[in-house]
Write a protein that holds these residues in place. Structure first.
Motif, PDB file in Angstrom:
ATOM      1  N   GLN A   1       0.828  -1.208   0.000  1.00 54.22           N
ATOM      2  CA  GLN A   1       0.000   0.000   0.000  1.00 54.22           C
ATOM      3  C   GLN A   1       0.866   1.263   0.000  1.00 54.22           C
ATOM      4  O   GLN A   1       0.551   2.242  -0.689  1.00 54.22           O
TER       5      GLN A   1
ATOM      6  N   HIS B   1       2.224   1.918  -3.494  1.00 54.83           N
ATOM      7  CA  HIS B   1       1.172   2.333  -4.425  1.00 54.83           C
ATOM      8  C   HIS B   1       0.741   3.773  -4.182  1.00 54.83           C
ATOM      9  O   HIS B   1       0.719   4.593  -5.111  1.00 54.83           O
TER      10      HIS B   1
ATOM     11  N   THR C   1      -5.129  -3.286  -1.724  1.00 55.60           N
ATOM     12  CA  THR C   1      -4.798  -1.970  -2.273  1.00 55.60           C
ATOM     13  C   THR C   1      -5.871  -1.501  -3.244  1.00 55.60           C
ATOM     14  O   THR C   1      -6.277  -0.332  -3.224  1.00 55.60           O
TER      15      THR C   1
END
Length: 259
Positions: free
Chosen positions: A42, A45, A248
């Protein structure tokens, strides 16, 4: 890796991503015996276009400090760190015990929590018979054996054994005193009767095969929330490890274009 000192602990943290996007920072909070690297997927990203912060809770990962008696004390560590970083409004993303901390933050500082994400978490701590037996045995077996048993049951059947072993190694690095003291803190955690006070839009993501905190407990909590969205994933309790890309993607959809 920077550190922030608060109440006898030095908290390791990461603070990444652009500061000028206008969106509230995401604050990733890991669970019991884990560390901030549970959120690697996460962080990678979201840091491309949004400020993201994660920390090792006291006594976990690369942070120092003894265990504390209440979840509220852990929440105060988080708010102290955010004050140090100059963060006002934010989006807590908490896994398991981290979700308990997130709910505590939303109740104590509703004006600061823009949205909230609870991953494998609940509002009132209850234990299955299996967990109760495991905790009872914790004083009778070597600490590493206890940790291994606890972590292995957190994964859905069939998960790659090497990933499980890596999580066991990371969790076993958390001092026994910290683990057992925070078990008591979680055992006394109960905000279910106040769930209706949390008005921030909330996403609840839970593993269908979660036997640590069964999905039925999360659904009971979701019914009490004024604005809750629920997603059930084919996983166990360790969603950030078992289904990182899927988690995510779910967060991305909930957070919207600003993320």
């Amino acid at each position: 890796m920077p550190r922030f000192e608060v109440d006898g602990a030095a908290l390791a943290y990461d603070d990444e991503g652009p500061r000028d996007g206008g969106a509230a920072p995401l604050v990733f909070i890991h669970g019991w015996t884990a560390n901030r690297h549970r959120w690697d997927h996460q962080m990678a990203h979201f840091a491309e276009r949004r400020r993201v912060i994660r920390l090792d809770l006291r006594g976990h990962g690369e942070s120092t400090g003894a265990g504390v008696r209440t979840v509220a004390e852990l929440a105060r560590d988080v708010t102290a760190l955010l004050g140090h970083l100059g963060v006002d409004r934010f989006v807590p993303v908490g896994h398991s015990m981290g979700g308990m901390i997130s709910q505590t933050l939303a109740l104590a500082h509703p004006e600061r929590v823009e949205r909230m994400v609870l991953v494998g978490s609940i509002g009132r701590m209850t234990y299955s018979r299996g967990r109760g037996l495991l905790m009872a045995a914790s004083t009778l077996v070597p600490y590493k054996v206890f940790v291994a048993a606890n972590i292995q049951r957190a994964f859905a059947p069939g998960h790659p054994r090497e990933e499980i072993r890596e999580c066991v190694r990371a969790s076993a690095a958390t001092p026994r005193e910290v683990v057992m003291t925070l078990y008591g803190a979680m055992r006394s955690f109960d905000v279910l009767d106040r769930a209706g006070e949390i008005t921030a839009p909330t996403l609840m993501v839970h593993g269908y095969h979660d036997i640590q905190l069964p999905v039925r407990q999360m659904l009971r909590m979701a019914k009490a929330y004024p604005d809750a969205e629920v997603r059930i994933v084919d996983a166990g309790h360790e969603l950030p490890v078992e289904r990182p890309a899927e988690l995510t993607a779910v967060l991305d959809r909930f957070l919207g274009p600003a993320a």
